[in-house]
Write an enzyme that holds these catalytic residues in place. Structure first.
Site, mmCIF file in Angstrom:
data_model
loop_
_atom_site.group_PDB
_atom_site.id
_atom_site.type_symbol
_atom_site.label_atom_id
_atom_site.label_comp_id
_atom_site.label_asym_id
_atom_site.label_seq_id
_atom_site.Cartn_x
_atom_site.Cartn_y
_atom_site.Cartn_z
ATOM 1 N N ASP A 247 43.339 -15.441 -9.125
ATOM 2 C CA ASP A 247 44.428 -15.862 -10.026
ATOM 3 C C ASP A 247 44.186 -15.325 -11.428
ATOM 4 O O ASP A 247 43.044 -15.214 -11.876
ATOM 5 C CB ASP A 247 44.481 -17.395 -10.043
ATOM 6 C CG ASP A 247 45.779 -17.912 -10.641
ATOM 7 O OD1 ASP A 247 46.718 -17.115 -10.844
ATOM 8 O OD2 ASP A 247 45.849 -19.124 -10.912
ATOM 9 N N GLY A 248 45.271 -15.011 -12.118
ATOM 10 C CA GLY A 248 45.169 -14.644 -13.529
ATOM 11 C C GLY A 248 45.595 -13.222 -13.851
ATOM 12 O O GLY A 248 45.471 -12.788 -15.002
ATOM 13 N N HIS B 259 48.024 -6.562 -11.687
ATOM 14 C CA HIS B 259 47.736 -6.554 -10.244
ATOM 15 C C HIS B 259 46.883 -5.332 -9.883
ATOM 16 O O HIS B 259 45.981 -5.418 -9.054
ATOM 17 C CB HIS B 259 49.042 -6.545 -9.449
ATOM 18 C CG HIS B 259 49.837 -7.821 -9.580
ATOM 19 N ND1 HIS B 259 49.256 -9.071 -9.568
ATOM 20 C CD2 HIS B 259 51.181 -8.044 -9.735
ATOM 21 C CE1 HIS B 259 50.199 -10.004 -9.702
ATOM 22 N NE2 HIS B 259 51.366 -9.399 -9.812
ATOM 23 N N SER C 236 51.142 -14.825 -1.253
ATOM 24 C CA SER C 236 51.475 -16.085 -0.575
ATOM 25 C C SER C 236 52.940 -16.096 -0.146
ATOM 26 O O SER C 236 53.758 -15.316 -0.657
ATOM 27 C CB SER C 236 51.206 -17.268 -1.515
ATOM 28 O OG SER C 236 52.204 -17.324 -2.512
ATOM 29 N N TRP D 273 57.112 -14.522 -2.627
ATOM 30 C CA TRP D 273 58.390 -13.809 -2.445
ATOM 31 C C TRP D 273 59.399 -14.224 -3.518
ATOM 32 O O TRP D 273 60.363 -13.498 -3.776
ATOM 33 C CB TRP D 273 58.991 -14.104 -1.060
ATOM 34 C CG TRP D 273 58.247 -13.509 0.093
ATOM 35 C CD1 TRP D 273 57.481 -14.189 0.999
ATOM 36 C CD2 TRP D 273 58.195 -12.128 0.497
ATOM 37 N NE1 TRP D 273 56.956 -13.310 1.927
ATOM 38 C CE2 TRP D 273 57.379 -12.050 1.638
ATOM 39 C CE3 TRP D 273 58.756 -10.946 -0.005
ATOM 40 C CZ2 TRP D 273 57.109 -10.845 2.297
ATOM 41 C CZ3 TRP D 273 58.487 -9.747 0.650
ATOM 42 C CH2 TRP D 273 57.674 -9.712 1.782
ATOM 43 N N ARG E 183 58.941 -14.361 -6.602
ATOM 44 C CA ARG E 183 58.753 -13.650 -7.884
ATOM 45 C C ARG E 183 59.828 -12.574 -8.051
ATOM 46 O O ARG E 183 60.480 -12.188 -7.080
ATOM 47 C CB ARG E 183 57.361 -13.031 -7.909
ATOM 48 C CG ARG E 183 56.294 -14.118 -7.945
ATOM 49 C CD ARG E 183 54.964 -13.583 -8.369
ATOM 50 N NE ARG E 183 54.015 -14.682 -8.474
ATOM 51 C CZ ARG E 183 52.840 -14.612 -9.053
ATOM 52 N NH1 ARG E 183 52.442 -13.479 -9.618
ATOM 53 N NH2 ARG E 183 52.035 -15.651 -9.101
ATOM 54 N N LEU F 163 30.367 -6.809 6.709
ATOM 55 C CA LEU F 163 31.105 -7.907 6.065
ATOM 56 C C LEU F 163 32.525 -7.914 6.611
ATOM 57 O O LEU F 163 33.126 -6.853 6.789
ATOM 58 C CB LEU F 163 31.134 -7.713 4.540
ATOM 59 C CG LEU F 163 31.896 -8.763 3.740
ATOM 60 C CD1 LEU F 163 31.178 -9.054 2.415
ATOM 61 C CD2 LEU F 163 33.326 -8.337 3.421
ATOM 62 N N ILE G 265 44.584 -25.723 -5.015
ATOM 63 C CA ILE G 265 44.338 -24.984 -3.774
ATOM 64 C C ILE G 265 45.547 -24.110 -3.413
ATOM 65 O O ILE G 265 45.423 -23.111 -2.713
ATOM 66 C CB ILE G 265 44.006 -25.975 -2.628
ATOM 67 C CG1 ILE G 265 42.643 -26.635 -2.904
ATOM 68 C CG2 ILE G 265 43.979 -25.307 -1.274
ATOM 69 C CD1 ILE G 265 41.463 -25.688 -2.971
ATOM 70 N N SER G 266 46.739 -24.496 -3.887
ATOM 71 C CA SER G 266 47.947 -23.673 -3.730
ATOM 72 C C SER G 266 48.184 -23.194 -2.301
ATOM 73 O O SER G 266 48.459 -22.015 -2.070
ATOM 74 C CB SER G 266 47.892 -22.466 -4.681
ATOM 75 O OG SER G 266 47.871 -22.897 -6.012
HETATM 76 C C1 FPP Z 1 47.551 -13.936 -8.992
HETATM 77 O O1 FPP Z 1 47.809 -13.549 -10.285
HETATM 78 C C2 FPP Z 1 47.490 -12.864 -8.015
HETATM 79 C C3 FPP Z 1 48.476 -12.553 -7.106
HETATM 80 C C4 FPP Z 1 49.801 -13.136 -7.084
HETATM 81 C C5 FPP Z 1 48.246 -11.635 -6.019
HETATM 82 C C6 FPP Z 1 47.860 -10.269 -6.388
HETATM 83 C C7 FPP Z 1 46.460 -9.992 -6.031
HETATM 84 C C8 FPP Z 1 45.908 -8.804 -6.304
HETATM 85 C C9 FPP Z 1 46.639 -7.732 -6.978
HETATM 86 C C10 FPP Z 1 44.545 -8.517 -5.904
HETATM 87 C C11 FPP Z 1 44.515 -7.435 -4.879
HETATM 88 C C12 FPP Z 1 45.638 -7.508 -3.956
HETATM 89 C C13 FPP Z 1 46.220 -6.444 -3.363
HETATM 90 C C14 FPP Z 1 47.637 -6.541 -2.922
HETATM 91 C C15 FPP Z 1 45.521 -5.176 -3.139
HETATM 92 P P1 FPP Z 1 49.080 -14.145 -10.993
HETATM 93 O O2 FPP Z 1 50.080 -13.038 -11.093
HETATM 94 O O3 FPP Z 1 49.535 -15.377 -10.298
HETATM 95 O O4 FPP Z 1 48.471 -14.486 -12.403
HETATM 96 P P2 FPP Z 1 49.043 -15.532 -13.471
HETATM 97 O O5 FPP Z 1 48.822 -16.892 -12.885
HETATM 98 O O6 FPP Z 1 48.205 -15.272 -14.670
HETATM 99 O O7 FPP Z 1 50.491 -15.191 -13.680
#
Ligand code: FPP
Length: 238
Positions: A20-21, A37, A65, A69, A71, A131, A191-192
């Site tokens: 997250d983040g 991302h 998740s 969708w 977003r 792994l 946990i979302s």
């Molecule tokens: C959360 O950040 C992350 C996601 C919604 C998923 C994206 C995950 C990645 C890019 C890592 C690698 C994945 C792939 C597809 C190769 P957020 O956008 O929710 O952050 P925020 O809470 O700060 O808005």
């Protein structure tokens, strides 16, 4: 494998991460969320390599998740493209290091070309043993449990035969070991809808780091925190 908890004291073999983040990382730099991302995908690669070094056998990550969708379409497209690029550019290198990659979640809504790539990578890495990387993609834990219940009914399982084992066998990824440790980055403490069944006895560690800045140091620190916890699986301590 919910019937086989890890009793190796202090050592997390199965780890799950809620990454997250990315959005806040991008906003702090005044760059588009897609850039957050993209940097998140680099952090994923770093973290998998660190996990190998730290003796982790199974790493499950929440990449997309069922709720994601909702977003903006541009952002959804950017994550689909990023997954495509990551399969082409990052995951083959990890495969050479012995990483077996599997995806879990719904497959029917993912673009067909991406789905084929995902299945190709799963087939190519099936014999790797160093792994296991489990990527949750179009995943939601409640949907997984509803789907498992539907499968029980479709399989004609009688009420008296419904058991934890029967449920576990019908999850999206029955071979995914229950996580010993679930890490969430970015300071959020939720946990979302991730691995609700599988995390029943997991230790939770919340790290303030925004996912794109996460790496070996943060993973090691979460494992150190895990090592100090006493896991009792509902029984009394000594
Ligand atoms: C959360 O950040 C992350 C996601 C919604 C998923 C994206 C995950 C990645 C890019 C890592 C690698 C994945 C792939 C597809 C190769 P957020 O956008 O929710 O952050 P925020 O809470 O700060 O808005």
């Amino acid at each position: 494998m919910s019937d086989r908890p890890n009793h190796d004291p202090g050592v997390a073999r199965s780890v799950a991460v809620i990454m997250d983040g990315n959005g806040r990382w991008a906003a702090a730099r005044g760059v588009p969320v897609a850039e957050g991302h993209r940097e998140g995908a680099r952090a994923l690669r770093r973290t998998v390599e660190a996990a190998i070094d730290l003796g982790i056998q199974s790493l499950a990550v929440y990449a997309f998740s069922t709720e994601n969708w909702a977003r903006p379409p541009d952002e959804v497209d950017s994550i689909m493209e990023l997954m495509d690029e990551t399969i082409d550019r990052e995951l083959p290198d990890l495969a050479k290091q012995g990483v077996r990659t599997r995806f879990f979640g719904r497959r029917d809504r993912v673009p067909a070309a991406l789905r084929q790539k995902m299945e190709g990578l799963e087939a190519e890495t099936a014999a790797n043993e160093r792994l296991s990387l489990w990527i949750a993609f179009d995943y939601g834990s409640r949907a997984e449990l509803v789907d498992a219940a539907r499968r029980l009914l479709a399989d004609g399982v009688r009420p008296q035969d419904v058991s934890e084992q029967a449920m576990s066998e019908r999850l999206y990824a029955p071979e995914l070991p229950d996580p010993d440790l679930v890490i969430r980055t970015s300071g959020e403490q939720r946990i979302s809808n991730f691995l609700l069944w599988q995390s029943a006895y997991a230790e939770l560690v919340f790290d303030e780091t925004l996912w794109p800045d996460f790496g070996a140091d943060q993973l090691r620190s979460a494992l150190d925190e895990y090592a100090q916890r006493a896991r009792r699986f509902g029984a009394r301590g000594q």
